[in-house]
Design an enzyme around this catalytic site. Structure first.
Site, PDB file in Angstrom:
ATOM      1  N   ASN A  65      50.107  49.392  50.968  1.00 53.88           N
ATOM      2  CA  ASN A  65      49.051  49.509  49.963  1.00 53.88           C
ATOM      3  C   ASN A  65      48.585  50.940  49.722  1.00 53.88           C
ATOM      4  O   ASN A  65      47.496  51.164  49.192  1.00 53.88           O
ATOM      5  CB  ASN A  65      47.868  48.624  50.355  1.00 53.88           C
ATOM      6  CG  ASN A  65      48.292  47.189  50.561  1.00 53.88           C
ATOM      7  OD1 ASN A  65      48.239  46.684  51.667  1.00 53.88           O
ATOM      8  ND2 ASN A  65      48.769  46.537  49.511  1.00 53.88           N
ATOM      9  N   VAL A  72      44.941  54.603  47.660  1.00 56.08           N
ATOM     10  CA  VAL A  72      44.872  53.294  48.290  1.00 56.08           C
ATOM     11  C   VAL A  72      44.654  52.242  47.210  1.00 56.08           C
ATOM     12  O   VAL A  72      43.773  52.373  46.366  1.00 56.08           O
ATOM     13  CB  VAL A  72      43.711  53.243  49.319  1.00 56.08           C
ATOM     14  CG1 VAL A  72      43.535  51.843  49.874  1.00 56.08           C
ATOM     15  CG2 VAL A  72      43.975  54.229  50.443  1.00 56.08           C
ATOM     16  N   CYS A  73      45.472  51.211  47.258  1.00 56.40           N
ATOM     17  CA  CYS A  73      45.353  50.084  46.343  1.00 56.40           C
ATOM     18  C   CYS A  73      44.739  48.931  47.124  1.00 56.40           C
ATOM     19  O   CYS A  73      45.400  48.315  47.964  1.00 56.40           O
ATOM     20  CB  CYS A  73      46.723  49.696  45.790  1.00 56.40           C
ATOM     21  SG  CYS A  73      46.646  48.303  44.651  1.00 56.40           S
ATOM     22  N   ILE A  74      43.468  48.696  46.866  1.00 56.26           N
ATOM     23  CA  ILE A  74      42.735  47.640  47.565  1.00 56.26           C
ATOM     24  C   ILE A  74      41.771  47.006  46.568  1.00 56.26           C
ATOM     25  O   ILE A  74      41.214  47.693  45.704  1.00 56.26           O
ATOM     26  CB  ILE A  74      41.991  48.220  48.801  1.00 56.26           C
ATOM     27  CG1 ILE A  74      41.373  47.119  49.654  1.00 56.26           C
ATOM     28  CG2 ILE A  74      40.985  49.262  48.397  1.00 56.26           C
ATOM     29  CD1 ILE A  74      40.838  47.623  50.997  1.00 56.26           C
TER      30      ILE A  74
END
Length: 191
Positions: A65, A72-74
């Site tokens: 992620n 950051v892909c959250i």
């Protein structure tokens, strides 16, 4: 920033600009990131708190992620919207003004040890993670890459004079010790 948060050193990137925070993050003990010191920028937009900030690692992080540029892909950092996303993300999982820097940082620490495989930002890391977790394959590429980067980041921290905690008791914040009170002082304080 006034409240301590275990596993983090937080300061303004520039004293006169409140929207960019310099983050130093210690890898949590008992995880693949144990011993790591990861630097990042938490950048708040002008529309904050109605729009989410971004979190970008300055150091190389091998994670499903985290994209190759360190972003950051959250879910918590995705803009609010109605409806379920293609990856199954619910509107309640996305950014809302009730979130804050603390909830973002705690979510990122949690994400390090528990990637979201449904929405990878780094497909190579996601693939190696899946092969490692598959009991039939147990390919060690993912943990080996993560550990190597953790070791390299620890060496960099030491050159900067930063001691990275690797034991849980050193990583966790210690509660302040309350002074012992005698009976007279207890009565006085309870009034």
């Amino acid at each position: 920033m006034k409240e301590s948060l275990e596993g983090f050193h937080i300061k303004l990137k520039q004293d006169s600009f409140l929207f960019d925070w310099s983050i130093g993050m210690f890898g949590p003990p008992l995880s693949l990131y144990e011993g790591a010191y990861l630097e990042a920028i938490l950048r708040f937009p002008n529309e904050y708190p109605y729009a989410p900030p971004t979190f970008q690692f300055s150091d190389q992080v091998y994670h499903p992620n985290v994209d190759i540029n360190g972003f950051v892909c959250i879910s918590i950092l995705h803009p609010p919207s109605d409806g379920v996303s293609l990856s199954g993300e619910l509107p309640s999982e996305r950014w809302s003004p009730v979130q804050n820097a603390r909830s973002i940082l705690l979510s990122i620490v949690s994400l390090l040890d528990d990637p979201n495989e449904l929405c990878p930002a780094n497909t190579e890391a996601a693939d190696t993670y899946r092969r490692w977790r598959d009991p039939k394959i147990m390919d060690m590429t993912y943990p080996n890459k993560v550990r190597q980067l953790a070791i390299e980041s620890n060496a960099k921290a030491l050159r900067m004079g930063i001691i990275v905690p690797t034991k849980l008791e050193d990583y966790c914040l210690k509660a302040p010790i309350e002074p012992e009170l005698n009976d007279t002082e207890r009565v006085y304080l309870s009034v």
